[in-house]
Write a protein that holds these residues in place. Structure first.
Motif, PDB file in Angstrom:
ATOM      1  N   TRP A  57       0.854  -1.185   0.000  1.00  0.00           N
ATOM      2  CA  TRP A  57       0.000   0.000   0.000  1.00  0.00           C
ATOM      3  C   TRP A  57       0.890   1.235   0.000  1.00  0.00           C
ATOM      4  CZ3 TRP A  57      -5.194   0.817  -0.415  1.00  0.00           C
ATOM      5  CH2 TRP A  57      -6.043  -0.294  -0.333  1.00  0.00           C
ATOM      6  N   ALA A  67       2.154   0.277   3.962  1.00  0.00           N
ATOM      7  CA  ALA A  67       2.153  -1.069   4.535  1.00  0.00           C
ATOM      8  C   ALA A  67       2.551  -2.080   3.462  1.00  0.00           C
ATOM      9  CB  ALA A  67       0.780  -1.416   5.104  1.00  0.00           C
ATOM     10  N   TYR A  69       2.976  -6.455   2.896  1.00  0.00           N
ATOM     11  CA  TYR A  69       2.744  -7.802   3.437  1.00  0.00           C
ATOM     12  C   TYR A  69       3.356  -8.840   2.505  1.00  0.00           C
ATOM     13  CZ  TYR A  69       0.353 -12.195   4.310  1.00  0.00           C
ATOM     14  OH  TYR A  69       0.083 -13.526   4.545  1.00  0.00           O
ATOM     15  N   THR A  75       5.113  -8.528   7.769  1.00  0.00           N
ATOM     16  CA  THR A  75       4.586  -7.196   7.454  1.00  0.00           C
ATOM     17  C   THR A  75       5.592  -6.116   7.842  1.00  0.00           C
ATOM     18  OG1 THR A  75       3.482  -7.079   9.611  1.00  0.00           O
ATOM     19  CG2 THR A  75       2.186  -7.905   7.743  1.00  0.00           C
ATOM     20  N   VAL A  85      -2.400   0.220  11.389  1.00  0.00           N
ATOM     21  CA  VAL A  85      -2.856  -0.473  10.185  1.00  0.00           C
ATOM     22  C   VAL A  85      -2.791  -1.976  10.408  1.00  0.00           C
ATOM     23  CG1 VAL A  85      -2.398  -0.880   7.733  1.00  0.00           C
ATOM     24  CG2 VAL A  85      -2.142   1.412   8.684  1.00  0.00           C
ATOM     25  N   PHE A  87      -3.717  -5.785   8.248  1.00  0.00           N
ATOM     26  CA  PHE A  87      -4.191  -6.497   7.054  1.00  0.00           C
ATOM     27  C   PHE A  87      -5.340  -7.424   7.459  1.00  0.00           C
ATOM     28  CE2 PHE A  87      -0.070  -5.145   5.505  1.00  0.00           C
ATOM     29  CZ  PHE A  87      -0.312  -4.885   4.156  1.00  0.00           C
ATOM     30  N   SER A  96      -6.767  -6.206   1.644  1.00  0.00           N
ATOM     31  CA  SER A  96      -7.425  -5.050   2.260  1.00  0.00           C
ATOM     32  C   SER A  96      -6.815  -4.745   3.622  1.00  0.00           C
ATOM     33  CB  SER A  96      -8.925  -5.315   2.415  1.00  0.00           C
ATOM     34  OG  SER A  96      -9.515  -5.667   1.174  1.00  0.00           O
ATOM     35  N   ILE A  97      -6.882  -3.449   3.994  1.00  0.00           N
ATOM     36  CA  ILE A  97      -6.355  -3.005   5.291  1.00  0.00           C
ATOM     37  C   ILE A  97      -7.415  -2.180   6.009  1.00  0.00           C
ATOM     38  CG2 ILE A  97      -3.945  -2.997   4.556  1.00  0.00           C
ATOM     39  CD1 ILE A  97      -4.181   0.047   4.206  1.00  0.00           C
ATOM     40  N   CYS A 112      -3.069   0.473  -3.994  1.00  0.00           N
ATOM     41  CA  CYS A 112      -2.864  -0.916  -3.573  1.00  0.00           C
ATOM     42  C   CYS A 112      -2.320  -1.710  -4.756  1.00  0.00           C
ATOM     43  CB  CYS A 112      -4.174  -1.524  -3.088  1.00  0.00           C
ATOM     44  SG  CYS A 112      -4.093  -3.302  -2.811  1.00  0.00           S
TER      45      CYS A 112
END
Length: 347
Positions: A57, A67, A69, A75, A85, A87, A96-97, A112
């Motif tokens: 992100w 962010a 992942y 992360t 934040v 996930f 999605s977060i 994203c």
């Protein structure tokens, strides 16, 4: 050592992302708009199935990812979003977060990028717009300090889950933009502390009891501080409002405080004296009545000695109409006493 490993890991993730972007076809999803609110969710759900290799992100106003992942490496978050934040990962292809403890600084354009195998990458834009309602934060603790003094801000945490990350941020007074001051994170290798401001020193214990010590306080140190606790039960936060006063303002504040305390003490003493005076008067009145009853026992019950009697006025019988129908009240005791006196004179 931990910081070096994280930087190396972050570099490797970026390199892998660039390689994947070059060798795969990017598919863009329609842009969506989200209103700024607490716990807002930024969707990034891939429409096809496959193997997820990485999610990142980014925000237009930040030079580093918000962010990241990776299924194997874990992360990583930007300092201003660390601890806020999470996930969601509702499905294997969900990037999605959710963002907690939001402020006006969270407004803007987010990107994203979801890397998959074998179909490639899937991207989506999400714009977070300003809420129509102003977001007001009520502090949990309020502190007052004079300039040039020292003060310790303690992050009190309600024990609800095991804490493994704590961040302290300062919110701006006007635009609500947050600035990360320090972070404290628990690793298998030990405790990792980071300080991003020279205005305070972080103290973090093995039990994740975090405090920020401010020395030689200045006016700019005043404001709203927020402590974010990342636990296995979610993200929790507490807020502290620090008010800084100059030496002159502090003297005026103490003078007003003393005046209010003195007025309260005087008012309480006056009210207590008034209550005691009323109680004393009532007791004196009651004792006086009891003394009178003991002194004159016959006055305990005063009977009405007046009785009705019809008196016929012979002198005015024919002069006034209806005179015989009128009632006249007399004291029979006085009449009887007068008759007894006449009898004695006749004898």
């Amino acid at each position: 050592m931990v910081a070096v490993q994280k930087d190396y890991w972050y570099f490797m993730v970026l390199m892998m992302s660039l390689c994947l972007l070059k060798g795969s076809v990017q598919v863009k999803a329609p842009e969506t708009t989200v209103t700024l609110q607490e716990g807002m969710i930024l969707d990034c759900l891939c429409p096809w199935s496959g193997q997820l290799t990485m999610v990142s992100w980014n925000k237009a106003s930040l030079s580093q990812p918000v962010a990241v992942y990776h299924p194997q490496l874990g992360t990583n978050f930007a300092p201003s979003y660390d601890g806020r934040v999470a996930f969601l990962k509702t499905t294997p292809m969900d990037g999605s977060i959710s963002i907690m403890n939001v402020s006006q600084s969270d407004i803007g354009q987010y990107y994203c990028s979801l890397q998959t195998y074998p179909q490639g990458s899937w991207t989506k834009k999400t714009f977070v717009k300003k809420s129509a309602l102003n977001i007001s934060i009520q502090p949990d603790t309020e502190l007052v300090a004079a300039e040039n003094d020292n003060l310790t801000i303690k992050c009190d945490h309600i024990q609800n889950g095991e804490v493994y990350h704590v961040s302290i941020e300062k919110l701006g007074p006007e635009d609500g933009r947050s600035t990360i001051i320090a972070t404290c994170q628990m690793h298998d290798e030990g405790m990792e502390m980071k300080e991003f401001s020279s205005r305070g020193s972080l103290n973090c214990s093995d039990a994740m009891l975090v405090s920020l010590h401010l020395t030689n306080i200045i006016e700019e140190d005043g404001g709203l501080y927020r402590c974010n606790f990342t636990t296995d039960a979610g993200v929790q936060s507490t807020t502290v409002l620090l008010t800084t006063l100059s030496a002159q303002d502090l003297g005026s504040f103490r003078y007003i405080l003393y005046v209010y305390i003195g007025a309260g003490v005087i008012g309480g003493a006056f009210l207590m004296g008034l209550i005691l005076l009323v109680t004393w008067v009532n007791r004196r009145k009651k004792k006086r009545e009891e003394y009178r009853i003991k002194l004159h026992p016959g006055k305990r019950q005063q009977r009405n000695h007046y009785e009705r009697a019809c008196v016929y006025d012979r002198m005015k019988k024919g002069t006034r109409i209806g005179a015989r129908d009128k009632e006249i009240y007399v004291n029979l005791h006085i009449v009887r006493a007068h008759e007894k006196q006449k009898r004695k004179q006749k004898r």
